[in-house]
Design a protein around this motif. Sequence first.
Motif, PDB file in Angstrom:
ATOM      1  N   THR A 291      45.342  51.386  49.700  1.00 20.27           N
ATOM      2  CA  THR A 291      44.839  52.505  48.910  1.00 20.27           C
ATOM      3  C   THR A 291      45.068  53.785  49.693  1.00 20.27           C
ATOM      4  O   THR A 291      44.564  53.928  50.819  1.00 20.27           O
ATOM      5  N   VAL A 292      45.826  54.698  49.097  1.00 18.67           N
ATOM      6  CA  VAL A 292      46.172  55.962  49.755  1.00 18.67           C
ATOM      7  C   VAL A 292      45.498  57.103  49.011  1.00 18.67           C
ATOM      8  O   VAL A 292      45.796  57.364  47.835  1.00 18.67           O
ATOM      9  N   LEU A 293      44.580  57.782  49.685  1.00 18.66           N
ATOM     10  CA  LEU A 293      43.878  58.941  49.130  1.00 18.66           C
ATOM     11  C   LEU A 293      44.626  60.211  49.514  1.00 18.66           C
ATOM     12  O   LEU A 293      45.182  60.316  50.608  1.00 18.66           O
ATOM     13  N   ARG A 294      44.581  61.217  48.619  1.00 18.19           N
ATOM     14  CA  ARG A 294      45.378  62.414  48.850  1.00 18.19           C
ATOM     15  C   ARG A 294      44.569  63.718  48.717  1.00 18.19           C
ATOM     16  O   ARG A 294      45.078  64.691  48.168  1.00 18.19           O
ATOM     17  N   PRO A 295      43.343  63.780  49.202  1.00 17.61           N
ATOM     18  CA  PRO A 295      42.619  65.051  49.094  1.00 17.61           C
ATOM     19  C   PRO A 295      43.287  66.132  49.931  1.00 17.61           C
ATOM     20  O   PRO A 295      43.612  65.907  51.098  1.00 17.61           O
TER      21      PRO A 295
ATOM     22  N   GLU B 197      52.744  43.331  38.831  1.00 22.52           N
ATOM     23  CA  GLU B 197      52.809  42.153  39.696  1.00 22.52           C
ATOM     24  C   GLU B 197      53.091  40.896  38.887  1.00 22.52           C
ATOM     25  O   GLU B 197      53.892  40.045  39.302  1.00 22.52           O
ATOM     26  N   ASP B 198      52.471  40.758  37.727  1.00 19.36           N
ATOM     27  CA  ASP B 198      52.704  39.587  36.876  1.00 19.36           C
ATOM     28  C   ASP B 198      54.177  39.448  36.518  1.00 19.36           C
ATOM     29  O   ASP B 198      54.697  38.323  36.414  1.00 19.36           O
ATOM     30  N   GLU B 199      54.855  40.584  36.336  1.00 16.56           N
ATOM     31  CA  GLU B 199      56.274  40.553  35.975  1.00 16.56           C
ATOM     32  C   GLU B 199      57.189  40.548  37.201  1.00 16.56           C
ATOM     33  O   GLU B 199      58.419  40.548  37.054  1.00 16.56           O
ATOM     34  N   GLY B 200      56.620  40.559  38.398  1.00 18.48           N
ATOM     35  CA  GLY B 200      57.440  40.535  39.609  1.00 18.48           C
ATOM     36  C   GLY B 200      58.235  41.813  39.810  1.00 18.48           C
ATOM     37  O   GLY B 200      59.360  41.754  40.357  1.00 18.48           O
ATOM     38  N   LEU B 201      57.682  42.960  39.420  1.00 15.82           N
ATOM     39  CA  LEU B 201      58.430  44.216  39.482  1.00 15.82           C
ATOM     40  C   LEU B 201      58.312  44.929  40.821  1.00 15.82           C
ATOM     41  O   LEU B 201      59.181  45.741  41.164  1.00 15.82           O
ATOM     42  N   PHE B 202      57.256  44.646  41.563  1.00 15.54           N
ATOM     43  CA  PHE B 202      57.089  45.328  42.850  1.00 15.54           C
ATOM     44  C   PHE B 202      58.087  44.809  43.871  1.00 15.54           C
ATOM     45  O   PHE B 202      58.400  43.615  43.922  1.00 15.54           O
ATOM     46  N   ALA B 203      58.576  45.724  44.719  1.00 10.62           N
ATOM     47  CA  ALA B 203      59.412  45.327  45.851  1.00 10.62           C
ATOM     48  C   ALA B 203      58.557  44.560  46.854  1.00 10.62           C
ATOM     49  O   ALA B 203      57.325  44.576  46.797  1.00 10.62           O
ATOM     50  N   ASP B 204      59.227  43.896  47.783  1.00 12.50           N
ATOM     51  CA  ASP B 204      58.506  43.152  48.812  1.00 12.50           C
ATOM     52  C   ASP B 204      57.672  44.110  49.663  1.00 12.50           C
ATOM     53  O   ASP B 204      57.999  45.288  49.815  1.00 12.50           O
ATOM     54  N   GLY B 205      56.609  43.575  50.253  1.00 17.47           N
ATOM     55  CA  GLY B 205      55.755  44.386  51.106  1.00 17.47           C
ATOM     56  C   GLY B 205      54.483  44.786  50.396  1.00 17.47           C
ATOM     57  O   GLY B 205      54.154  44.287  49.320  1.00 17.47           O
ATOM     58  N   GLU B 206      53.750  45.711  51.003  1.00 18.58           N
ATOM     59  CA  GLU B 206      52.472  46.097  50.447  1.00 18.58           C
ATOM     60  C   GLU B 206      52.655  46.973  49.213  1.00 18.58           C
ATOM     61  O   GLU B 206      53.612  47.741  49.096  1.00 18.58           O
ATOM     62  N   VAL B 207      51.717  46.848  48.292  1.00 20.17           N
ATOM     63  CA  VAL B 207      51.681  47.663  47.079  1.00 20.17           C
ATOM     64  C   VAL B 207      50.771  48.856  47.354  1.00 20.17           C
ATOM     65  O   VAL B 207      49.633  48.700  47.799  1.00 20.17           O
ATOM     66  N   ILE B 208      51.286  50.043  47.056  1.00 17.64           N
ATOM     67  CA  ILE B 208      50.526  51.269  47.291  1.00 17.64           C
ATOM     68  C   ILE B 208      49.810  51.670  46.005  1.00 17.64           C
ATOM     69  O   ILE B 208      50.431  51.770  44.935  1.00 17.64           O
ATOM     70  N   LEU B 209      48.515  51.874  46.114  1.00 22.03           N
ATOM     71  CA  LEU B 209      47.689  52.354  45.010  1.00 22.03           C
ATOM     72  C   LEU B 209      47.174  53.717  45.436  1.00 22.03           C
ATOM     73  O   LEU B 209      46.444  53.825  46.420  1.00 22.03           O
ATOM     74  N   SER B 210      47.554  54.755  44.712  1.00 20.92           N
ATOM     75  CA  SER B 210      47.264  56.101  45.210  1.00 20.92           C
ATOM     76  C   SER B 210      46.637  56.988  44.152  1.00 20.92           C
ATOM     77  O   SER B 210      47.013  56.962  42.980  1.00 20.92           O
ATOM     78  N   GLY B 211      45.685  57.778  44.590  1.00 19.13           N
ATOM     79  CA  GLY B 211      45.022  58.782  43.769  1.00 19.13           C
ATOM     80  C   GLY B 211      44.138  59.587  44.687  1.00 19.13           C
ATOM     81  O   GLY B 211      44.271  59.544  45.908  1.00 19.13           O
TER      82      GLY B 211
ATOM     83  N   ILE C 196      35.440  57.437  43.997  1.00 17.19           N
ATOM     84  CA  ILE C 196      35.649  56.525  42.874  1.00 17.19           C
ATOM     85  C   ILE C 196      36.992  55.823  43.021  1.00 17.19           C
ATOM     86  O   ILE C 196      37.115  54.605  42.778  1.00 17.19           O
ATOM     87  N   VAL C 197      38.007  56.569  43.430  1.00 15.68           N
ATOM     88  CA  VAL C 197      39.330  55.982  43.635  1.00 15.68           C
ATOM     89  C   VAL C 197      39.257  54.865  44.678  1.00 15.68           C
ATOM     90  O   VAL C 197      39.770  53.760  44.472  1.00 15.68           O
ATOM     91  N   ALA C 198      38.593  55.144  45.791  1.00 14.19           N
ATOM     92  CA  ALA C 198      38.488  54.144  46.856  1.00 14.19           C
ATOM     93  C   ALA C 198      37.762  52.895  46.362  1.00 14.19           C
ATOM     94  O   ALA C 198      38.168  51.759  46.652  1.00 14.19           O
ATOM     95  N   SER C 199      36.701  53.096  45.602  1.00 14.24           N
ATOM     96  CA  SER C 199      35.902  51.967  45.126  1.00 14.24           C
ATOM     97  C   SER C 199      36.670  51.104  44.128  1.00 14.24           C
ATOM     98  O   SER C 199      36.702  49.870  44.249  1.00 14.24           O
ATOM     99  N   ARG C 200      37.296  51.725  43.124  1.00 12.93           N
ATOM    100  CA  ARG C 200      37.955  50.939  42.072  1.00 12.93           C
ATOM    101  C   ARG C 200      39.217  50.259  42.594  1.00 12.93           C
ATOM    102  O   ARG C 200      39.477  49.093  42.287  1.00 12.93           O
ATOM    103  N   PHE C 201      40.028  50.975  43.370  1.00 14.84           N
ATOM    104  CA  PHE C 201      41.214  50.338  43.940  1.00 14.84           C
ATOM    105  C   PHE C 201      40.814  49.250  44.937  1.00 14.84           C
ATOM    106  O   PHE C 201      41.484  48.216  45.057  1.00 14.84           O
ATOM    107  N   GLY C 202      39.723  49.477  45.672  1.00 19.87           N
ATOM    108  CA  GLY C 202      39.283  48.488  46.648  1.00 19.87           C
ATOM    109  C   GLY C 202      38.870  47.177  46.013  1.00 19.87           C
ATOM    110  O   GLY C 202      38.927  46.121  46.655  1.00 19.87           O
ATOM    111  N   ALA C 203      38.459  47.230  44.753  1.00 19.06           N
ATOM    112  CA  ALA C 203      38.027  46.018  44.051  1.00 19.06           C
ATOM    113  C   ALA C 203      39.187  45.258  43.413  1.00 19.06           C
ATOM    114  O   ALA C 203      39.016  44.121  42.957  1.00 19.06           O
ATOM    115  N   LEU C 204      40.376  45.875  43.370  1.00 13.68           N
ATOM    116  CA  LEU C 204      41.525  45.232  42.730  1.00 13.68           C
ATOM    117  C   LEU C 204      42.089  44.151  43.646  1.00 13.68           C
ATOM    118  O   LEU C 204      42.357  44.396  44.823  1.00 13.68           O
ATOM    119  N   LYS C 205      42.283  42.960  43.099  1.00 15.36           N
ATOM    120  CA  LYS C 205      42.814  41.848  43.878  1.00 15.36           C
ATOM    121  C   LYS C 205      44.199  41.479  43.353  1.00 15.36           C
ATOM    122  O   LYS C 205      44.350  40.980  42.231  1.00 15.36           O
TER     123      LYS C 205
END
Length: 432
Positions: free
Chosen positions: A280-284, A242-256, A264-273
């Motif tokens: 946050t997309v979970l894939r169980p 994000e700092d380098e402006g590399l993401f395309a427009d729209g929402e950023v997907i964080l997945s694990g 743990i995935v939900a908690s740590r990604f949920g804290a990222l601002k």
Amino acid sequence: MDDALIDSIVIDALEKGLPPGIGPATIREVANLGIRVLSDDIPLPLLVLRQSALDHNSAWMTSFLELTGTSLAPHGKTSMSPQLFRRQMADGAWGMTLSNIHQLKVGRHFGLKRIVLANELVGRGAIRYVLEELEKDPEFDFFCLVDSSTNVEAIAELAREKGMTRPVQMLVEAGIAERRAGCRTLDAALDVARAVSRNAPYTALRGVEGFEGVVNNPDPARRQEAVTGFIDFLCEIARRCEDEGLFADGEVILSGGGSAYFDIVASRFGALKLRQPTRTVLRPGCYLTHDSHMLRNFMAEMKARRPDLAALGETWRPALEVWAHVVSRPQPDHVIVGLGKRDASYDAGFPVPFAMCRPGRDSLPVALEGKHVAIEMNDQHLFLKVPADSSLEVGDMIGFGISHPCLTLDKWRFIPVVDDDYVMVSAVTTAF
């Protein structure tokens, strides 16, 4: 999804698990036969799915998503079942995850509109197939993983040749040393992200991904620490992108989020601002079917990590059971069952006997006490160590829980879904 196509799947008369004299028939016709498994109306061994457990597991996962504000793209490679895909999408899944081009073709055939390919898209034929699907269906929302600038350039080159007007959406994959794919360092991940960005409009960087399930340590506390550190590494990649402006427009997907550490995935990604909106997309893959050993242990660890999850009630229930006959009792303490490696997984532990039934029209299962233990497994047989005074006889039916759903489901194309009296109420098919 295409309901008519799913319901018209034909089960061949020679399919394992189908009673003699039935078929070929559509999946809907077979499901309406009212077969009762415990009355010996159907050949054994037989894999079944318990309807009540499926309902419970689905409701629990929905509650978890609401609690954590996350989205679900379950890993379809676990079941490869169009009927279960349909259920998961109807339950509110954001999309479906698949692993390779065969699985992608199956998903597209049955009408999946949003797919995460949890793998690198490699090979000219595979890339062309994806580009053709994107070109012919404007509603097809596709994402793939990348950990190599060379791969990014190869995809972009074919997209450019084809004159694509829609980008291939990509998630930078980070990985763990000596384990699966993914960039091992921040610099490597940023190099790949920059390659995706500079090849716009043919490629678009949509997020960051990793699979924490490969963390392996016998100490649960050490595993938790390692998983948390890995997800934090993914968060750092996202910040720098994000700092380098590399993401395309729209929402950023964080997945694990496999089936063991998605809390743990939900908690740590949920804290990222981030400045851009995030999802946050979970894939169980195994939450719907669950199991009786490996995943049960993981869920016990999750309950210990997250006492607040007690508010969601009982966690997952095993929905998968394999029933088989006692075929021999050559010694008082030795029982041979007609269930083998061709019928159930054994990579994460042998099947777990939990109940027996003496077949009959009104028979119900009786719990087996814990001294009945699987000790060996061959292609077609499983060997139990039993108490000398066990009541088991040749012809009795034994119900087994399994460990690791992925490598049990792939051994069956036809799977009855039963109620708690073991009457078939529906059925699913698989397409491995």
